[in-house]
Write a protein that holds these residues in place. Sequence first.
Motif, PDB file in Angstrom:
ATOM      1  N   GLN A  82     -10.585  -5.017   9.243  1.00 12.80           N
ATOM      2  CA  GLN A  82      -9.332  -5.332   9.930  1.00 12.80           C
ATOM      3  C   GLN A  82      -8.432  -6.190   9.040  1.00 12.80           C
ATOM      4  N   GLU A 101      -8.484  -6.240   5.754  1.00  5.99           N
ATOM      5  CA  GLU A 101      -8.021  -5.393   4.658  1.00  5.99           C
ATOM      6  C   GLU A 101      -6.884  -4.480   5.111  1.00  5.99           C
ATOM      7  N   LYS A 102      -6.974  -3.948   6.322  1.00  2.06           N
ATOM      8  CA  LYS A 102      -5.924  -3.075   6.855  1.00  2.06           C
ATOM      9  C   LYS A 102      -4.597  -3.830   6.955  1.00  2.06           C
ATOM     10  N   GLU A 142       3.399  -7.032  11.023  1.00  3.67           N
ATOM     11  CA  GLU A 142       2.149  -7.661  10.579  1.00  3.67           C
ATOM     12  C   GLU A 142       2.136  -9.172  10.801  1.00  3.67           C
ATOM     13  N   ASN A 158      -3.227  -4.694   3.398  1.00  4.26           N
ATOM     14  CA  ASN A 158      -2.607  -3.536   2.744  1.00  4.26           C
ATOM     15  C   ASN A 158      -1.268  -3.170   3.369  1.00  4.26           C
TER      16      ASN A 158
END
Length: 180
Positions: free
Chosen positions: A78, A80-81, A101, A84
Amino acid sequence: MRKIAFLMPALLLAACSQPPAPAEPAADAPPPMHASAAATPAAPATEPAATAPAVPATQAPADDARARIDSVLGDAAQYEKVFNAFKTAVVGGDRAAVVEEVHFPLNIADGKKITGPGEFQRNYEKIITPAVVKAVSEQDFGKVFVNQQGVMIGNGQVWLNGQCLDPACTKTEVRVITIQ
């Protein structure tokens, strides 16, 4: 009792800070071990509790970042998502995707807060500075610094952390919590 309540947030921040790594390890030495915050003695706090997370001197070894996120924060996938998606949005200049984000209220420089997406958009250039863009664009997820305060990008320009979605905190949502 009031003195203890006043000092608790600052002491908790000090207790969660990571100790600096040795300046120069031997060429054949294994990578440094990172002690948990529970094993780190608390130092007297010198900053107010409202400041951004402490900036460590070193970052976690690349092979350790995902494992450290899993053990300290949970669900590295989560993180890393979000990392990115945020990186792609910032580097591409996609303001709407950057806002997606971010967790509001967002901590920014000098202890200030941005309360919502509209205020963020109005102050975008002041928040997403060239230094922030540079730090985000150069950061590799496998080399992020991790502690109980979250995942750090650059030298503290951006912090990600999970927000509990239920009282037991069995479900979390990872978002950007600080940009400075």
